[in-house]
Design a protein around this motif. Structure first.
Motif, PDB file in Angstrom:
ATOM      1  N   ARG A 208       0.835  -1.191   0.000  1.00 49.32           N
ATOM      2  CA  ARG A 208       0.000   0.000   0.000  1.00 49.32           C
ATOM      3  C   ARG A 208       0.879   1.254   0.000  1.00 49.32           C
ATOM      4  O   ARG A 208       1.672   1.471   0.896  1.00 49.32           O
ATOM      5  N   PHE A 209       0.717   2.069  -1.047  1.00 44.97           N
ATOM      6  CA  PHE A 209       1.516   3.286  -1.161  1.00 44.97           C
ATOM      7  C   PHE A 209       0.852   4.416  -0.385  1.00 44.97           C
ATOM      8  O   PHE A 209      -0.371   4.556  -0.416  1.00 44.97           O
ATOM      9  N   PRO A 210       1.616   5.278   0.320  1.00 44.20           N
ATOM     10  CA  PRO A 210       3.078   5.245   0.457  1.00 44.20           C
ATOM     11  C   PRO A 210       3.552   4.672   1.779  1.00 44.20           C
ATOM     12  O   PRO A 210       4.698   4.858   2.160  1.00 44.20           O
ATOM     13  N   SER A 211       2.646   3.982   2.492  1.00 44.41           N
ATOM     14  CA  SER A 211       2.956   3.612   3.874  1.00 44.41           C
ATOM     15  C   SER A 211       3.626   2.256   4.032  1.00 44.41           C
ATOM     16  O   SER A 211       4.361   2.044   5.006  1.00 44.41           O
ATOM     17  N   HIS A 212       3.405   1.323   3.102  1.00 43.38           N
ATOM     18  CA  HIS A 212       3.924  -0.028   3.330  1.00 43.38           C
ATOM     19  C   HIS A 212       4.353  -0.665   2.020  1.00 43.38           C
ATOM     20  O   HIS A 212       3.545  -0.836   1.106  1.00 43.38           O
ATOM     21  N   ASN A 213       5.616  -1.009   1.929  1.00 42.61           N
ATOM     22  CA  ASN A 213       6.170  -1.700   0.773  1.00 42.61           C
ATOM     23  C   ASN A 213       6.637  -3.075   1.231  1.00 42.61           C
ATOM     24  O   ASN A 213       7.552  -3.186   2.047  1.00 42.61           O
ATOM     25  N   THR A 214       6.008  -4.123   0.708  1.00 38.44           N
ATOM     26  CA  THR A 214       6.371  -5.479   1.115  1.00 38.44           C
ATOM     27  C   THR A 214       7.681  -5.942   0.477  1.00 38.44           C
ATOM     28  O   THR A 214       8.238  -6.955   0.910  1.00 38.44           O
ATOM     29  N   THR A 215       8.145  -5.244  -0.544  1.00 37.87           N
ATOM     30  CA  THR A 215       9.372  -5.575  -1.296  1.00 37.87           C
ATOM     31  C   THR A 215       9.347  -7.012  -1.823  1.00 37.87           C
ATOM     32  O   THR A 215      10.380  -7.676  -1.887  1.00 37.87           O
ATOM     33  N   GLU A 216       8.192  -7.482  -2.217  1.00 36.25           N
ATOM     34  CA  GLU A 216       8.075  -8.847  -2.734  1.00 36.25           C
ATOM     35  C   GLU A 216       8.911  -9.061  -3.990  1.00 36.25           C
ATOM     36  O   GLU A 216       9.294 -10.194  -4.296  1.00 36.25           O
ATOM     37  N   ASP A 217       9.205  -7.975  -4.717  1.00 35.93           N
ATOM     38  CA  ASP A 217      10.023  -8.123  -5.924  1.00 35.93           C
ATOM     39  C   ASP A 217      11.514  -8.097  -5.614  1.00 35.93           C
ATOM     40  O   ASP A 217      12.342  -8.216  -6.513  1.00 35.93           O
ATOM     41  N   GLY A 218      11.855  -7.910  -4.341  1.00 36.68           N
ATOM     42  CA  GLY A 218      13.250  -7.990  -3.934  1.00 36.68           C
ATOM     43  C   GLY A 218      13.919  -6.680  -3.574  1.00 36.68           C
ATOM     44  O   GLY A 218      15.015  -6.685  -3.017  1.00 36.68           O
ATOM     45  N   TYR A 219      13.253  -5.531  -3.861  1.00 36.97           N
ATOM     46  CA  TYR A 219      13.918  -4.247  -3.658  1.00 36.97           C
ATOM     47  C   TYR A 219      12.947  -3.191  -3.155  1.00 36.97           C
ATOM     48  O   TYR A 219      11.819  -3.088  -3.628  1.00 36.97           O
ATOM     49  N   ALA A 220      13.426  -2.382  -2.201  1.00 31.76           N
ATOM     50  CA  ALA A 220      12.645  -1.246  -1.720  1.00 31.76           C
ATOM     51  C   ALA A 220      12.969   0.007  -2.519  1.00 31.76           C
ATOM     52  O   ALA A 220      12.097   0.835  -2.776  1.00 31.76           O
ATOM     53  N   GLY A 221      14.242   0.152  -2.885  1.00 29.85           N
ATOM     54  CA  GLY A 221      14.679   1.276  -3.709  1.00 29.85           C
ATOM     55  C   GLY A 221      15.168   0.767  -5.040  1.00 29.85           C
ATOM     56  O   GLY A 221      14.568  -0.137  -5.631  1.00 29.85           O
ATOM     57  N   THR A 222      16.269   1.334  -5.533  1.00 29.45           N
ATOM     58  CA  THR A 222      16.786   0.904  -6.825  1.00 29.45           C
ATOM     59  C   THR A 222      17.312  -0.524  -6.771  1.00 29.45           C
ATOM     60  O   THR A 222      17.744  -1.019  -5.733  1.00 29.45           O
ATOM     61  N   ALA A 223      17.271  -1.167  -7.917  1.00 31.00           N
ATOM     62  CA  ALA A 223      17.823  -2.508  -8.098  1.00 31.00           C
ATOM     63  C   ALA A 223      19.022  -2.419  -9.032  1.00 31.00           C
ATOM     64  O   ALA A 223      19.170  -1.447  -9.782  1.00 31.00           O
ATOM     65  N   PRO A 224      19.903  -3.415  -9.027  1.00 25.94           N
ATOM     66  CA  PRO A 224      20.992  -3.429 -10.018  1.00 25.94           C
ATOM     67  C   PRO A 224      20.428  -3.304 -11.431  1.00 25.94           C
ATOM     68  O   PRO A 224      19.320  -3.773 -11.716  1.00 25.94           O
ATOM     69  N   VAL A 225      21.205  -2.696 -12.316  1.00 23.95           N
ATOM     70  CA  VAL A 225      20.686  -2.397 -13.652  1.00 23.95           C
ATOM     71  C   VAL A 225      20.383  -3.641 -14.479  1.00 23.95           C
ATOM     72  O   VAL A 225      19.626  -3.573 -15.450  1.00 23.95           O
ATOM     73  N   THR A 226      20.954  -4.780 -14.103  1.00 26.93           N
ATOM     74  CA  THR A 226      20.669  -6.016 -14.839  1.00 26.93           C
ATOM     75  C   THR A 226      19.744  -6.943 -14.062  1.00 26.93           C
ATOM     76  O   THR A 226      19.606  -8.125 -14.406  1.00 26.93           O
ATOM     77  N   ALA A 227      19.106  -6.436 -13.020  1.00 27.98           N
ATOM     78  CA  ALA A 227      18.145  -7.252 -12.280  1.00 27.98           C
ATOM     79  C   ALA A 227      16.993  -7.631 -13.209  1.00 27.98           C
ATOM     80  O   ALA A 227      16.607  -6.850 -14.089  1.00 27.98           O
ATOM     81  N   TYR A 228      16.447  -8.807 -12.995  1.00 28.37           N
ATOM     82  CA  TYR A 228      15.323  -9.339 -13.772  1.00 28.37           C
ATOM     83  C   TYR A 228      15.768  -9.681 -15.204  1.00 28.37           C
ATOM     84  O   TYR A 228      16.765  -9.166 -15.707  1.00 28.37           O
ATOM     85  N   ARG A 229      14.993 -10.523 -15.837  1.00 27.76           N
ATOM     86  CA  ARG A 229      15.360 -10.961 -17.190  1.00 27.76           C
ATOM     87  C   ARG A 229      15.122  -9.844 -18.205  1.00 27.76           C
ATOM     88  O   ARG A 229      14.217  -9.023 -18.041  1.00 27.76           O
TER      89      ARG A 229
END
Length: 319
Positions: A208-229
């Motif tokens: 729920r934005f902006p109060s709760h980020n579950t980070t289910e995709d692995g990242y709360a902020g930026t991810a490495p530029v080659t993250a994900y396929r």
């Protein structure tokens, strides 16, 4: 849909002269190791789906042709931008203005209490001393983020980097052609389903934005530029992670303002520049601008913790 996840603009007159210096000269021998040559061609640009954002000018869907070009597989990293700064002594606009926008959740203590916030988007804080090498302001650094996209860079900063490196920012049409990866009319670079088979394919807000980020995709902020396929053309993170500057001035009437639909470059002038791709703050409950046709804009002097860029070249490497 409201632009909650989109980076706020720097206050003041967007047509005023910024405190930037002329772009530094380079040798034109920038890093092209991750450049992807594309043949160009005609594709369907834009969207008229029900989930488009009114007023963004995503439609009409139209045939657009782009010529051959090369584009980076990923955004410019902190490591690569560091090399630019060390070689030229360049100071970004965030450094010259003395502050940049940081998402409030990443702050604590005094910076969170005293930093001014835009009334319409109070989850953004104008933090004194925040810039590309101190993404959350004084006391923060790039430890563990050398392969993350550089952020807190304005359009002017991105253009200066390109001038030094011998690259350029992609046009909006080139960006969308490359981001689609050869797929026609799809919502995302990989298809129409956000998480096919339950797999996360991009770095966006979970919860729920902006109060709760579950980070289910692995990242709360930026991810490495080659993250994900990557997509079908080999581009990483053209959905989510960070907004990407394009060369074009902003218009919401492309069919009238851009002229011929062959290699369109946008209107000849304006007050804001195009941004594409969405960021780690996007969520479909309020701003689904991580779709491949989605778009927004900001003034060329604006910067934030979710804005970066990738580069393009007129010719393929070695040509």
């Amino acid at each position: 849909m409201s632009p909650h996840c989109c980076p706020p603009g720097r206050p003041g007159d967007p047509t005023a002269v910024s405190p930037s210096t002329p772009p530094p000269e380079g040798n034109g021998q920038g890093d092209r190791d991750s450049a992807i040559p594309l043949p160009g061609g005609t594709f369907l640009m834009g969207s008229e789906d029900a989930d488009t954002n009114p007023g963004d000018g995503e439609g009409p869907v139209r045939d657009v042709a782009v010529g051959p070009f090369a584009i980076d597989a990923h955004c410019v990293t902190n490591q690569r931008f560091t090399a630019f700064v060390e070689a030229t002594g360049y100071r970004t606009e965030a450094e010259r203005f003395g502050w940049s926008y940081v998402f409030a959740t990443f702050l604590s203590g005094e910076p969170r209490r005293v930093s001014p916030r835009p009334k319409s988007t109070p989850w953004w804080c104008g933090v004194q001393g925040a810039y590309w090498a101190a993404p959350e302001g004084p006391g923060s650094d790039l430890s563990g983020r050398s392969d993350h996209p550089v952020v807190h860079v304005s359009w002017t900063d991105a253009n200066a980097f390109c001038h030094w490196e011998g690259s350029r920012l992609p046009t909006e049409a080139e960006w969308e052609y490359a981001a689609r990866g050869g797929l026609e009319g799809k919502r995302f670079p990989w298809g129409d389903e956000l998480t096919p088979g339950g797999e996360h394919r991009c770095n966006i807000w979970q919860g729920r934005f902006p109060s709760h980020n579950t980070t289910e995709d692995g990242y709360a902020g930026t991810a490495p530029v080659t993250a994900y396929r990557p997509n079908g053309y080999g581009l990483h993170n053209v959905a989510g992670n960070v907004w990407e500057w394009c060369a074009d001035w902003w218009t919401t009437a492309p069919s009238r303002a851009e002229g011929p639909r062959a290699n369109p470059t946008g209107p000849g002038n304006g007050t804001t520049r195009v941004l594409r791709g969405g960021s780690y703050l996007c969520h479909d409950s309020y701003c689904n601008r991580y779709r491949v046709a989605a778009r927004t804009s900001n003034t060329p002097d604006s910067s934030s913790g979710n804005t970066g860029f990738r580069v393009a070249w007129n010719t393929t490497p070695g040509a």
